[in-house]
Design an enzyme around this catalytic site. Sequence first.
Site, PDB file in Angstrom:
ATOM      1  N   ASP A 192      35.645 -20.083  15.847  1.00  0.00           N
ATOM      2  CA  ASP A 192      36.216 -19.030  16.683  1.00  0.00           C
ATOM      3  C   ASP A 192      36.593 -19.778  17.957  1.00  0.00           C
ATOM      4  O   ASP A 192      35.710 -20.123  18.753  1.00  0.00           O
ATOM      5  CB  ASP A 192      35.182 -17.936  16.980  1.00  0.00           C
ATOM      6  CG  ASP A 192      35.800 -16.825  17.801  1.00  0.00           C
ATOM      7  OD1 ASP A 192      36.519 -17.132  18.767  1.00  0.00           O
ATOM      8  OD2 ASP A 192      35.576 -15.646  17.483  1.00  0.00           O
ATOM      9  N   HIS A 193      37.870 -20.062  18.151  1.00  0.00           N
ATOM     10  CA  HIS A 193      38.200 -21.031  19.202  1.00  0.00           C
ATOM     11  C   HIS A 193      37.855 -20.516  20.597  1.00  0.00           C
ATOM     12  O   HIS A 193      37.716 -21.299  21.525  1.00  0.00           O
ATOM     13  CB  HIS A 193      39.657 -21.507  19.093  1.00  0.00           C
ATOM     14  CG  HIS A 193      40.666 -20.545  19.625  1.00  0.00           C
ATOM     15  ND1 HIS A 193      41.108 -19.471  18.907  1.00  0.00           N
ATOM     16  CD2 HIS A 193      41.322 -20.491  20.819  1.00  0.00           C
ATOM     17  CE1 HIS A 193      41.997 -18.807  19.638  1.00  0.00           C
ATOM     18  NE2 HIS A 193      42.145 -19.398  20.800  1.00  0.00           N
ATOM     19  N   HIS A 255      37.084 -12.856  18.513  1.00  0.00           N
ATOM     20  CA  HIS A 255      36.993 -13.288  19.910  1.00  0.00           C
ATOM     21  C   HIS A 255      36.336 -12.239  20.820  1.00  0.00           C
ATOM     22  O   HIS A 255      35.491 -12.555  21.646  1.00  0.00           O
ATOM     23  CB  HIS A 255      38.386 -13.600  20.472  1.00  0.00           C
ATOM     24  CG  HIS A 255      39.216 -14.492  19.594  1.00  0.00           C
ATOM     25  ND1 HIS A 255      38.677 -15.523  18.870  1.00  0.00           N
ATOM     26  CD2 HIS A 255      40.555 -14.518  19.323  1.00  0.00           C
ATOM     27  CE1 HIS A 255      39.644 -16.142  18.198  1.00  0.00           C
ATOM     28  NE2 HIS A 255      40.787 -15.547  18.455  1.00  0.00           N
TER      29      HIS A 255
HETATM   30  C1  BG6 Z   1      44.350 -16.260  17.816  1.00  0.00           C
HETATM   31  C2  BG6 Z   1      45.132 -15.053  17.381  1.00  0.00           C
HETATM   32  O1  BG6 Z   1      43.084 -16.266  17.216  1.00  0.00           O
HETATM   33  O2  BG6 Z   1      44.199 -16.246  19.227  1.00  0.00           O
HETATM   34  C3  BG6 Z   1      46.479 -15.000  18.078  1.00  0.00           C
HETATM   35  O3  BG6 Z   1      45.324 -15.103  15.969  1.00  0.00           O
HETATM   36  C4  BG6 Z   1      46.317 -15.111  19.572  1.00  0.00           C
HETATM   37  O4  BG6 Z   1      47.173 -13.799  17.747  1.00  0.00           O
HETATM   38  C5  BG6 Z   1      45.431 -16.294  19.942  1.00  0.00           C
HETATM   39  O5  BG6 Z   1      47.601 -15.269  20.140  1.00  0.00           O
HETATM   40  C6  BG6 Z   1      45.109 -16.298  21.426  1.00  0.00           C
HETATM   41  O6  BG6 Z   1      44.416 -17.468  21.760  1.00  0.00           O
HETATM   42  P1  BG6 Z   1      44.450 -18.063  23.239  1.00  0.00           P
HETATM   43  O7  BG6 Z   1      43.527 -19.229  23.206  1.00  0.00           O
HETATM   44  O8  BG6 Z   1      45.880 -18.440  23.500  1.00  0.00           O
HETATM   45  O9  BG6 Z   1      43.995 -16.957  24.144  1.00  0.00           O
END
Ligand code: BG6
Length: 519
Positions: A192-193, A255
């Site tokens: 989950d980044h 997230h």
């Molecule tokens: C991803 C989603 O997990 O996270 C995308 O699938 C979203 O839809 C993205 O744009 C947002 O990540 P960050 O790091 O740019 O806030």
Amino acid sequence: MSINDMRQDVLKETGAVFFIFGATGDLAKRKLYPAFYALYKEGKLPERFAVIGLARRPKTRDQFQADLLQSIAEFARYKVKDGDEEWQKFSEHFEYMSLDINDVEGFKELRGLSERLELKFDIGGNRLFYLALAPELFGSVAQNLRQGGLLDGAGWNRLVIEKPFGYDLPSAEKLNKQICEVFKEEEVYRIDHYLGKEMVQNIEVIRFANAFFEPLWNNKYIANVQITLSETVGVEERGGYYDHSGAIRDMGQNHMLQMVTMMAMEPPSRMHPEDIRDEKVKVLRSLRVYGSPDEVRKNVVRGQYTDGVLRGKPLKAYRSEDSVNPESKTETYFGARVYVDNFRWAGVPFYIRTGKRMPVKTTEVVVEFKNMPDNVYLAQKTKLQPNLLVFRVNPLEGIYIKINAKQPGSEWMVIPVAMDFCQSCQVGLNTPEAYERLLYDAARGDSTYFTRWDEVALAWRFVDRIVGAWSEGDKDLQFYPAGSWGPEAMDRLMAEDGFHWWPINGQEESGVLWVKGQE
Ligand code: BG6
């Protein structure tokens, strides 16, 4: 020596081979190769490593190296020059192999390549399989890794997988079963980044390392918590995927709920991955699950953007985006009032919202404290504002605190003052990218910032009930113009409790004195 240093040593002692499935895809180009390069530049990757790029498309080693260079030049934090010695040394570690993931013979060949690289770079048999692939393929890749003999090496095996982990609880269970036939839970690293983001990790530190906050971190002192993950982008080329997913599955299940757990969890008994994840699971178990359509209607808002304007630029409606059903009911906005029904948080609403095509790109968490009683002197001239603690996660990183102070020169005039620590202003944009951290952690065997199966399952339980209530009708789908903050229904829901969203991302409120503002 700390646990982290020991983990790093283990990586240096025995090294690892990284297998990148989906090597020609967007994630590999934008995130993974730049992450490898940053780790190498910072001395976190030992010389004992190799990376094998895997995709169906045939490609020579030279072509692969040229793509690698291009992706690093475009997306990495560190500058790279073709021909410089460091780049030459780094790129030596990369190989490419075209692979049909349904063909066991190909996996046997891959095993041969891995063994040759292990010999060449003196790697002790550790293998990390990174699946930057569609989840439908995880099961057959896992089976073929086993049948191709890739899991019989002398060292550890780890599987790193990307979201989405399922579409709902039953599909996630099925996926998990397929994976667990081959890998043990402790070998699986579910990304989950958001958990790799610097300021999300900092939430724990700010909470548990400061006498200021932890004693107040409960329903006696906190009025509400507000979590915003807003994006200015629409669905770009991902309409096909997104139209079947929607905001609640794309951002809510993972997230957003992860951010709620970080804010609400109890201090873990030790800073050990399993202890931390146990505490997060307890939060997810305490989440109030909305079951009936009525409860969902009262507490959840779903919206979809129509055409609108963002910074002067006209934008089309979601239903007119490529690969989106022109009558789509999919939500591009998801907002909710969530409760964590335990002793610490009883009665404290967590307001969460995420949406596409909103006015700013930001991730921010606001903790609103309960008001001091208006005392005789102060109430005479001013209405006191509540104290706020704000975590800025993305793209600005930092925290700020809003307190009340006397307006200089006035007689008992109280004004809000914001004390601002802007981390990204100080260390620039050079903080490690989430993927660097996560790749490094997976290679060292630190699973703290990866989601465990029970977390995933509980999050689906929460989401599935909401989605189930939605599908009974679409009367509750609200529309909001692209470029706005989403459906007004969410503001009304908060107003019922006497609250409102606090302005986002340093859009400073008038009348607040900023002690140290950001640019
Ligand atoms: C991803 C989603 O997990 O996270 C995308 O699938 C979203 O839809 C993205 O744009 C947002 O990540 P960050 O790091 O740019 O806030």
